[in-house]
Design a protein around this motif. Structure first.
Motif, PDB file in Angstrom:
ATOM      1  N   GLU A  79      40.099  28.011  52.829  1.00 50.84           N
ATOM      2  CA  GLU A  79      40.424  27.094  51.713  1.00 50.84           C
ATOM      3  C   GLU A  79      39.606  25.805  51.788  1.00 50.84           C
ATOM      4  O   GLU A  79      39.167  25.267  50.784  1.00 50.84           O
ATOM      5  CB  GLU A  79      41.925  26.746  51.715  1.00 50.84           C
ATOM      6  CG  GLU A  79      42.856  27.882  51.290  1.00 50.84           C
ATOM      7  CD  GLU A  79      42.611  28.385  49.860  1.00 50.84           C
ATOM      8  OE1 GLU A  79      42.170  27.586  49.004  1.00 50.84           O
ATOM      9  OE2 GLU A  79      42.840  29.586  49.613  1.00 50.84           O
ATOM     10  N   ASN A 134      35.975  36.180  48.512  1.00 50.14           N
ATOM     11  CA  ASN A 134      37.258  35.498  48.379  1.00 50.14           C
ATOM     12  C   ASN A 134      38.089  35.603  49.669  1.00 50.14           C
ATOM     13  O   ASN A 134      38.730  34.639  50.099  1.00 50.14           O
ATOM     14  CB  ASN A 134      38.013  36.123  47.201  1.00 50.14           C
ATOM     15  CG  ASN A 134      39.233  35.318  46.819  1.00 50.14           C
ATOM     16  OD1 ASN A 134      39.147  34.115  46.622  1.00 50.14           O
ATOM     17  ND2 ASN A 134      40.378  35.992  46.738  1.00 50.14           N
ATOM     18  N   LYS A 170      37.362  33.166  59.349  1.00 48.27           N
ATOM     19  CA  LYS A 170      37.122  32.641  57.993  1.00 48.27           C
ATOM     20  C   LYS A 170      35.982  31.626  58.037  1.00 48.27           C
ATOM     21  O   LYS A 170      35.865  30.854  59.003  1.00 48.27           O
ATOM     22  CB  LYS A 170      38.379  31.932  57.458  1.00 48.27           C
ATOM     23  CG  LYS A 170      39.616  32.809  57.398  1.00 48.27           C
ATOM     24  CD  LYS A 170      39.752  33.502  56.072  1.00 48.27           C
ATOM     25  CE  LYS A 170      41.115  34.184  55.976  1.00 48.27           C
ATOM     26  NZ  LYS A 170      41.212  35.050  54.803  1.00 48.27           N
ATOM     27  N   LYS A 222      37.251  25.969  48.380  1.00 49.22           N
ATOM     28  CA  LYS A 222      36.954  27.380  48.182  1.00 49.22           C
ATOM     29  C   LYS A 222      36.445  27.700  46.779  1.00 49.22           C
ATOM     30  O   LYS A 222      35.506  28.483  46.615  1.00 49.22           O
ATOM     31  CB  LYS A 222      38.236  28.175  48.465  1.00 49.22           C
ATOM     32  CG  LYS A 222      38.069  29.670  48.455  1.00 49.22           C
ATOM     33  CD  LYS A 222      39.319  30.340  49.007  1.00 49.22           C
ATOM     34  CE  LYS A 222      39.158  31.843  48.984  1.00 49.22           C
ATOM     35  NZ  LYS A 222      40.260  32.506  49.717  1.00 49.22           N
ATOM     36  N   LEU A 231      36.196  33.292  52.694  1.00 44.13           N
ATOM     37  CA  LEU A 231      36.121  31.826  52.649  1.00 44.13           C
ATOM     38  C   LEU A 231      37.458  31.190  53.007  1.00 44.13           C
ATOM     39  O   LEU A 231      38.499  31.563  52.459  1.00 44.13           O
ATOM     40  CB  LEU A 231      35.703  31.349  51.254  1.00 44.13           C
ATOM     41  CG  LEU A 231      34.305  31.732  50.768  1.00 44.13           C
ATOM     42  CD1 LEU A 231      34.103  31.240  49.316  1.00 44.13           C
ATOM     43  CD2 LEU A 231      33.213  31.153  51.665  1.00 44.13           C
TER      44      LEU A 231
END
Lengths: 136, 136
Positions: free
Chosen positions: B31, B26, B104, B47, B29
Motif C-alpha cells: 500500500e 496489484n 511486497k 499503490k 505492490l
C-alpha cells in the motif's frame, strides 16, 4: 567463478575513491574494457579512453556516496548504487560492473536519474572533453 | 530475512510481464509503495499512482527483455537489467526493487540510458498522463 578476486576488486575500487589514488584504477581495468555511458548508446572501448572518462566523472561528482550493493548469482557482476551532486542538481545512479575471472573490469555501465541530473553531468563532462581536446 | 518470499515475488513479477496479467501487480505492490522515476527526482507514493505508472510504462516499452539479475546480501533488494525500444530509440535500464519481509514491493526505482532513450520514454509517458487527465 572468481568470486574471491572480485570481492577484492570491489574493495580496491572503494579504496581508490577514498584515496583518490588513480593508479588503483589502472590496476583494475582490463585492456579490453568497455564503457557504456549514461548519455550515449554507443559504447567506448579500450583502457586508455575508459581511464580518462572515469577519472573525470569522479572529479565532477560532489558529495559522492555509495549505498546498496547487489551481486549476480555467479559473483562476476556487481551493481553499486550511489548518490551525488553536480552543481546544484542532486542525482542517483548505478555502476553496473562486469569482472573477468582475474578480477579485472571488462564492462562498466553507468545509469543516472533524474533527467536534470543526467543533463548537468553531460554538460560538465562535455566541457572537460572539449578542454582536453584543446590541450592535445 | 524473507528471501523465500522475495524469490517468489520476483518469479511472479516475470509471470506478470509474460502474461500481461496486471492483477499480479496489484498483488505485489505494498500500500505504501514509493516509485522513483528516471525523469523526476521527487518520488511518487501510494499503490494507486504506482500501479498507474507501471502499467503504462510496460505498455510503452517494445521488445522488452530482462538480462542480468543482481541481489543484495540481505536478499530484500534486487536489480533487474533490461533492454527495450521506445519508437525508434533503443534503451537499457534497470528496475531496482526493495521488498518487505512479506515479499511486497515497497520501493521501485527505474534508471534508463542513454539520454535519447530516456527522452523518448518521457515523451510517450507524458502523452499518456495527459490523455488520462483529459478522460477523468
Amino acid at each position: 567463478m572468481g568470486t574471491g578476486h572480485i570481492k577484492k576488486s570491489i574493495t580496491r575500487w572503494h579504496e581508490m575513491l577514498e584515496s583518490r589514488d588513480m593508479s588503483i584504477l589502472n590496476e583494475l581495468l582490463a585492456e579490453e574494457v568497455v564503457f557504456r555511458s549514461p548519455m550515449a548508446f554507443t559504447p567506448y572501448s579500450g583502457k586508455q579512453v575508459v581511464f580518462f572518462i572515469l577519472t573525470n566523472v569522479i572529479q565532477v561528482f560532489e558529495n559522492f556516496r555509495y549505498h546498496r550493493e547487489f551481486l549476480s548469482e555467479d559473483g562476476n557482476n556487481v551493481v553499486l548504487e550511489f548518490s551525488a551532486n553536480v552543481g546544484d542538481k542532486k542525482l542517483k545512479g548505478i555502476d553496473m560492473i562486469q569482472f573477468n575471472d582475474e578480477g579485472k573490469i571488462i564492462d562498466f555501465e553507468v545509469m543516472i536519474r533524474p533527467k536534470s541530473g543526467l543533463e548537468a553531468l553531460a554538460l560538465e563532462m562535455g566541457q572537460r572533453i572539449l578542454a582536453f581536446q584543446a590541450n592535445t
